[in-house]
Motif scaffolding. Structure first.
Motif, PDB file in Angstrom:
ATOM      1  N   LEU A 144      59.871  59.440 -86.159  1.00 58.78           N
ATOM      2  CA  LEU A 144      59.695  60.738 -85.157  1.00 58.78           C
ATOM      3  C   LEU A 144      58.326  59.991 -84.549  1.00 58.78           C
ATOM      4  O   LEU A 144      57.791  61.110 -83.868  1.00 58.78           O
ATOM      5  N   ALA A 145      56.838  60.892 -85.929  1.00 54.45           N
ATOM      6  CA  ALA A 145      55.880  60.998 -86.137  1.00 54.45           C
ATOM      7  C   ALA A 145      55.098  59.575 -85.403  1.00 54.45           C
ATOM      8  O   ALA A 145      54.224  59.449 -85.095  1.00 54.45           O
ATOM      9  N   LEU A 148      58.742  57.295 -81.857  1.00 53.47           N
ATOM     10  CA  LEU A 148      59.340  58.010 -80.383  1.00 53.47           C
ATOM     11  C   LEU A 148      57.943  58.933 -80.449  1.00 53.47           C
ATOM     12  O   LEU A 148      57.527  59.103 -79.342  1.00 53.47           O
ATOM     13  N   ARG A 149      57.237  59.201 -81.533  1.00 49.33           N
ATOM     14  CA  ARG A 149      55.726  59.962 -80.310  1.00 49.33           C
ATOM     15  C   ARG A 149      55.194  58.803 -80.018  1.00 49.33           C
ATOM     16  O   ARG A 149      54.796  59.034 -78.741  1.00 49.33           O
ATOM     17  N   LEU A 152      56.994  58.572 -76.428  1.00 51.33           N
ATOM     18  CA  LEU A 152      56.615  60.024 -75.926  1.00 51.33           C
ATOM     19  C   LEU A 152      55.807  59.871 -74.969  1.00 51.33           C
ATOM     20  O   LEU A 152      55.674  60.349 -73.605  1.00 51.33           O
ATOM     21  N   ARG A 174      56.045  66.627 -71.331  1.00 51.71           N
ATOM     22  CA  ARG A 174      56.762  66.304 -72.831  1.00 51.71           C
ATOM     23  C   ARG A 174      58.074  67.456 -73.127  1.00 51.71           C
ATOM     24  O   ARG A 174      58.782  67.266 -73.162  1.00 51.71           O
ATOM     25  N   HIS A 175      57.939  68.291 -72.360  1.00 55.10           N
ATOM     26  CA  HIS A 175      58.478  69.267 -72.570  1.00 55.10           C
ATOM     27  C   HIS A 175      59.599  68.966 -71.373  1.00 55.10           C
ATOM     28  O   HIS A 175      61.194  69.374 -72.015  1.00 55.10           O
ATOM     29  N   PHE A 176      59.545  69.006 -70.625  1.00 54.69           N
ATOM     30  CA  PHE A 176      60.527  68.258 -69.339  1.00 54.69           C
ATOM     31  C   PHE A 176      61.599  66.998 -70.009  1.00 54.69           C
ATOM     32  O   PHE A 176      62.834  67.405 -69.995  1.00 54.69           O
ATOM     33  N   PHE A 178      61.846  66.807 -73.582  1.00 62.25           N
ATOM     34  CA  PHE A 178      62.399  67.246 -74.508  1.00 62.25           C
ATOM     35  C   PHE A 178      64.234  68.138 -73.617  1.00 62.25           C
ATOM     36  O   PHE A 178      65.220  68.190 -74.674  1.00 62.25           O
TER      37      PHE A 178
ATOM     38  N   MET B 196      56.887  66.551 -85.106  1.00 62.82           N
ATOM     39  CA  MET B 196      56.051  65.182 -85.145  1.00 62.82           C
ATOM     40  C   MET B 196      55.863  64.515 -84.061  1.00 62.82           C
ATOM     41  O   MET B 196      55.273  64.267 -83.913  1.00 62.82           O
ATOM     42  N   MET B 218      61.760  75.581 -65.420  1.00 57.52           N
ATOM     43  CA  MET B 218      62.500  75.044 -65.003  1.00 57.52           C
ATOM     44  C   MET B 218      63.868  75.576 -64.963  1.00 57.52           C
ATOM     45  O   MET B 218      64.907  74.726 -64.528  1.00 57.52           O
TER      46      MET B 218
END
Lengths: 239, 239
Positions: A144-145, A148-149, A152, A174-176, A178, B196, B218
DNA sequence: GGAAAACCTGACCGTTTAGTCAAAAACGGA
DNA sequence: TCCGTTTTTGACTAAACGGTCAGGTTTTCC
């Protein structure tokens, strides 16, 4: 666990790697059995979680005696890691469609479709992933760190580029992402809830495609791409 | 497990319900200890899952000897049920804001805010719920097929009413709810992944509120309520 | 203050589980 | 066919776990 270490367990890390291993691929028997074990393990880990899964159950599902599992995978944790590595590799794949020069609506739609297809065809993989994140062991934190980071960061930059050009609404990129992950994986991880609540025993492929189209429309609208979403509306309802 | 059976474990179903139980509430000691145990249990069940949790671990976190847990809750499953019942009760609450006469944008925004607040303040509750659905035991199926289904039917009808009046875009109301559930609970269930990937140790309350506003925007856009979302944009960026 | 109820807990038990092992069987290249 | 290598497997062990219980302590109420 870096991306380079994410690989199919060949079994060579168990039971003394054959020092005289022939270049002509692995032994046939080993390859077949490892595959059978991994398939059964993914199912059992998805159903019962890592702690709840037993080697006996996995062995039964694979049609092999338990001691045979320990021949190919020294410990239960080794087996779990192998399953998880497969899952993580799969997780990273569908994002390819997000490229700077692509059309936002097309690229996002393709991405959502790919994620939804993965939820339909490989729900157990998604469940293993969800379970691992949920009970955040040390297993997955590196993935993840790091991997994936990094991914992203890259793809968020692509979205930010589109936004700067006025091609989509000014969302937090980023939250889009998510949101897309949450919604698409929800159909695999929470399929029990969805089926119970809709009163269906099973979602047919046709039903799944209709749902996928609906999810795509919502995602596109969330991105401010209403024109594209409305076009889909037309196509989806008349086609 | 019907909605009427969803209740806080008073402990009266364990260790021989006091037949001479006084009407003046439960004994003080029992009430306090049951609460401590439930709190510790929720944490451990969330971290390790149902199968992975051990009575010893829960006892340690509650600061009580293990045998004492079995005095208040006969079996581990009884304790798990009690925790789950609390969680389910909490799950149903925030939906109240969805009412036919309400303004869609306001009601949906309130709903999302309530769900996000729950994800921030009670992440372990969300994780216990997610874990239970993920590994779909018989525990939760009645709740999903009866209570949650009924609730969704009701609230979907409200949305369909709004859609018929042209107050929001013609979404599939059930899957629109799935999207809200997926996105909001994602911030509790996948908080490890989110932290993370964003490179944060912890999300501050301020950060969480910013994220909530973004999620609301959103969701509103996904419902075709762009005007309301844009108003929020303005308020969020200047305020 | 006394009796009954509620509460506490160390020691214990049976079961389940991951993991081991050694001996046998199957395989495969020469 | 022969021989080293790989694979198979039933039987076993040690540890961990859920759950029990008897006998003690504290609380509550009259």
């Amino acid at each position: 666990m870096t991306e380079s270490e994410v690989m199919v367990a060949t079994g060579q890390d168990a039971a003394e790697p054959g020092l005289t291993a022939p270049a002509s691929g692995q032994r046939r028997i080993r390859r077949e059995n490892v595959e059978r074990i991994l398939k059964a393990a993914e199912l059992v880990f998805a159903e019962a979680g890592c702690a709840g899964a037993t080697m006996t159950e996995i062995a039964d599902r694979a049609g092999l005696p338990k001691a045979n599992l320990h021949y190919y995978f020294r410990t239960k944790e080794d087996l779990y890691r192998a399953v998880l590595d497969n899952v993580l590799r799969m997780w990273l794949a569908p994002v390819r469609s997000i490229q700077p020069e692509a059309d936002p609506a097309t690229a996002l739609a393709e991405y959502v479709v790919a994620k939804m297809r993965l939820s339909r065809t490989r729900p157990n993989a998604s469940k293993v992933f969800a379970n691992e994140v949920l009970h955040g062991g040390g297993q997955i934190q590196d993935f993840l760190a790091r991997d994936l980071r990094q991914l992203l960061d890259q793809k968020a930059e692509v979205l930010d580029g589109w936004i700067a050009k006025g091609l989509m609404a000014p969302v937090d990129s980023r939250h889009f992402f998510f949101m897309i992950w949450a919604v698409t994986q929800h159909y695999a991880d929470f399929d029990l809830q969805i089926r119970m609540v809709l009163g269906r025993k099973k979602l047919s492929r046709q039903e799944y495609e209709r749902i996928t189209a609906e999810v795509v429309r919502m995602v596109l609208r969330a991105a401010g791409l209403n024109a594209a979403a409305d076009l889909m509306d037309l196509a989806g309802r008349t086609g």
